[in-house]
Design an enzyme around this catalytic site. Structure first.
Site, PDB file in Angstrom:
ATOM      1  N   ASN A   1       0.837  -1.199   0.000  1.00  0.00           N
ATOM      2  CA  ASN A   1       0.000   0.000   0.000  1.00  0.00           C
ATOM      3  C   ASN A   1       0.871   1.247   0.000  1.00  0.00           C
ATOM      4  O   ASN A   1       1.957   1.281   0.604  1.00  0.00           O
ATOM      5  CB  ASN A   1      -1.013   0.010   1.146  1.00  0.00           C
ATOM      6  CG  ASN A   1      -0.412  -0.174   2.522  1.00  0.00           C
ATOM      7  OD1 ASN A   1       0.620  -0.803   2.678  1.00  0.00           O
ATOM      8  ND2 ASN A   1      -1.063   0.372   3.530  1.00  0.00           N
ATOM      9  N   ILE A   2       0.397   2.248  -0.714  1.00  0.00           N
ATOM     10  CA  ILE A   2       1.133   3.500  -0.852  1.00  0.00           C
ATOM     11  C   ILE A   2       0.154   4.634  -0.576  1.00  0.00           C
ATOM     12  O   ILE A   2      -0.797   4.846  -1.341  1.00  0.00           O
ATOM     13  CB  ILE A   2       1.733   3.635  -2.272  1.00  0.00           C
ATOM     14  CG1 ILE A   2       2.673   2.448  -2.553  1.00  0.00           C
ATOM     15  CG2 ILE A   2       2.471   4.967  -2.417  1.00  0.00           C
ATOM     16  CD1 ILE A   2       3.193   2.367  -3.956  1.00  0.00           C
ATOM     17  N   GLU A   3       0.389   5.312   0.539  1.00  0.00           N
ATOM     18  CA  GLU A   3      -0.544   6.371   0.958  1.00  0.00           C
ATOM     19  C   GLU A   3      -0.078   7.748   0.476  1.00  0.00           C
ATOM     20  O   GLU A   3       1.018   7.886  -0.091  1.00  0.00           O
ATOM     21  CB  GLU A   3      -0.682   6.325   2.485  1.00  0.00           C
ATOM     22  CG  GLU A   3      -1.256   4.991   2.935  1.00  0.00           C
ATOM     23  CD  GLU A   3      -1.493   4.882   4.428  1.00  0.00           C
ATOM     24  OE1 GLU A   3      -1.024   5.752   5.192  1.00  0.00           O
ATOM     25  OE2 GLU A   3      -2.169   3.919   4.823  1.00  0.00           O
TER      26      GLU A   3
ATOM     27  N   CYS B   1      -4.203   0.610  -2.311  1.00  0.00           N
ATOM     28  CA  CYS B   1      -4.025  -0.631  -1.564  1.00  0.00           C
ATOM     29  C   CYS B   1      -2.985  -1.555  -2.221  1.00  0.00           C
ATOM     30  O   CYS B   1      -2.770  -1.507  -3.440  1.00  0.00           O
ATOM     31  CB  CYS B   1      -5.338  -1.394  -1.474  1.00  0.00           C
ATOM     32  SG  CYS B   1      -6.609  -0.578  -0.505  1.00  0.00           S
TER      33      CYS B   1
ATOM     34  N   GLU C   1      -3.097  -4.808  -2.796  1.00  0.00           N
ATOM     35  CA  GLU C   1      -3.635  -5.761  -3.779  1.00  0.00           C
ATOM     36  C   GLU C   1      -3.729  -5.118  -5.152  1.00  0.00           C
ATOM     37  O   GLU C   1      -3.385  -5.718  -6.178  1.00  0.00           O
ATOM     38  CB  GLU C   1      -5.041  -6.219  -3.383  1.00  0.00           C
ATOM     39  CG  GLU C   1      -5.136  -6.934  -2.065  1.00  0.00           C
ATOM     40  CD  GLU C   1      -5.440  -5.995  -0.901  1.00  0.00           C
ATOM     41  OE1 GLU C   1      -4.823  -4.904  -0.826  1.00  0.00           O
ATOM     42  OE2 GLU C   1      -6.268  -6.357  -0.058  1.00  0.00           O
TER      43      GLU C   1
ATOM     44  N   CYS D   1     -10.298  -4.775   1.368  1.00  0.00           N
ATOM     45  CA  CYS D   1     -11.380  -3.785   1.297  1.00  0.00           C
ATOM     46  C   CYS D   1     -12.295  -4.093   0.105  1.00  0.00           C
ATOM     47  O   CYS D   1     -11.951  -4.867  -0.794  1.00  0.00           O
ATOM     48  CB  CYS D   1     -10.804  -2.377   1.188  1.00  0.00           C
ATOM     49  SG  CYS D   1     -10.213  -1.938  -0.454  1.00  0.00           S
TER      50      CYS D   1
ATOM     51  N   CYS E   1     -10.841  -3.444  -3.445  1.00  0.00           N
ATOM     52  CA  CYS E   1      -9.898  -4.485  -3.893  1.00  0.00           C
ATOM     53  C   CYS E   1     -10.643  -5.751  -4.284  1.00  0.00           C
ATOM     54  O   CYS E   1     -10.264  -6.434  -5.236  1.00  0.00           O
ATOM     55  CB  CYS E   1      -8.857  -4.771  -2.818  1.00  0.00           C
ATOM     56  SG  CYS E   1      -7.637  -3.446  -2.699  1.00  0.00           S
TER      57      CYS E   1
HETATM   58  N1  THU Z   1      -5.252  -1.415   2.692  1.00  0.00           N
HETATM   59  C1  THU Z   1      -4.722  -2.270   1.767  1.00  0.00           C
HETATM   60  O1  THU Z   1      -3.610  -2.063   1.277  1.00  0.00           O
HETATM   61  N2  THU Z   1      -5.466  -3.351   1.409  1.00  0.00           N
HETATM   62  C2  THU Z   1      -6.698  -3.632   1.911  1.00  0.00           C
HETATM   63  O2  THU Z   1      -7.363  -4.534   1.424  1.00  0.00           O
HETATM   64  C3  THU Z   1      -7.208  -2.887   3.068  1.00  0.00           C
HETATM   65  C4  THU Z   1      -6.577  -1.572   3.276  1.00  0.00           C
HETATM   66  C5  THU Z   1      -4.484  -0.244   3.080  1.00  0.00           C
HETATM   67  C6  THU Z   1      -5.058   1.059   2.608  1.00  0.00           C
HETATM   68  C7  THU Z   1      -4.463   2.029   3.601  1.00  0.00           C
HETATM   69  O3  THU Z   1      -3.174   2.393   3.163  1.00  0.00           O
HETATM   70  C8  THU Z   1      -4.328   1.207   4.877  1.00  0.00           C
HETATM   71  O4  THU Z   1      -4.424  -0.158   4.476  1.00  0.00           O
HETATM   72  C9  THU Z   1      -5.391   1.509   5.923  1.00  0.00           C
HETATM   73  O5  THU Z   1      -6.649   1.472   5.382  1.00  0.00           O
END
Ligand code: THU
Length: 130
Positions: A45-47, A56, A58, A89, A92
């Site tokens: 994941n890259i925010e 996310c 995935e 989520c 995804c």
């Molecule tokens: N996140 C994912 O990378 N995959 C998921 O299926 C659930 C959420 C990440 C998104 C965000 O960067 C962090 O988790 C918190 O929501």
């Protein structure tokens, strides 16, 4: 039918998690997609400070794979620093259903000691299609 090395795929997802950029949620996630040719494509994941731009793990893995022409995804492992297997989520799940419909999805906890094995259809029953 290709033999899937579940433990190896999960360890790749856990390794990918180490590259996560998650300073806002502090919730690192890793993923690894396996192609029918045995290629492994990792994602994390890259925010972003503009929160809605975050992506996310995935989707990073699946978009990387597809953008490189690696479209026959047979498995996808996802891992996060949680005690129970991570739950992807909704967004995804929709993307997995479309880009990796035949994949076996392995959902792991923080160390691979608890893993849920699911199909895309089990993750998203009656998902949207065009
Ligand atoms: N996140 C994912 O990378 N995959 C998921 O299926 C659930 C959420 C990440 C998104 C965000 O960067 C962090 O988790 C918190 O929501």
């Amino acid at each position: 039918m290709q033999k899937i090395d579940e433990k190896r795929l999960i360890s790749k997802a856990l390794a990918a998690m180490e590259n996560a950029y998650a300073p806002y949620s502090n919730f690192p996630v890793g993923a690894c997609a396996l192609t029918s040719d045995g290629e492994e494509i990792m994602g994390c994941n890259i925010e972003n400070a503009s929160y809605g731009l975050s992506m996310c793990a995935e989707r990073v893995a699946l978009f990387k794979a597809h953008s490189e022409g690696k479209k026959d995804i047979v498995a996808l492992a996802v891992a996060a620093k949680v005690d129970e297997p991570v739950s992807p989520c909704g967004a995804c799940r929709q993307v997995i259903l479309e880009l990796a419909p035949k994949a076996t999805v392995y959902l792991s906890n923080k160390d691979g000691s608890k893993v849920k094995k699911m199909t895309p259809e089990e993750l998203l029953p009656y998902g949207f299609t065009l």
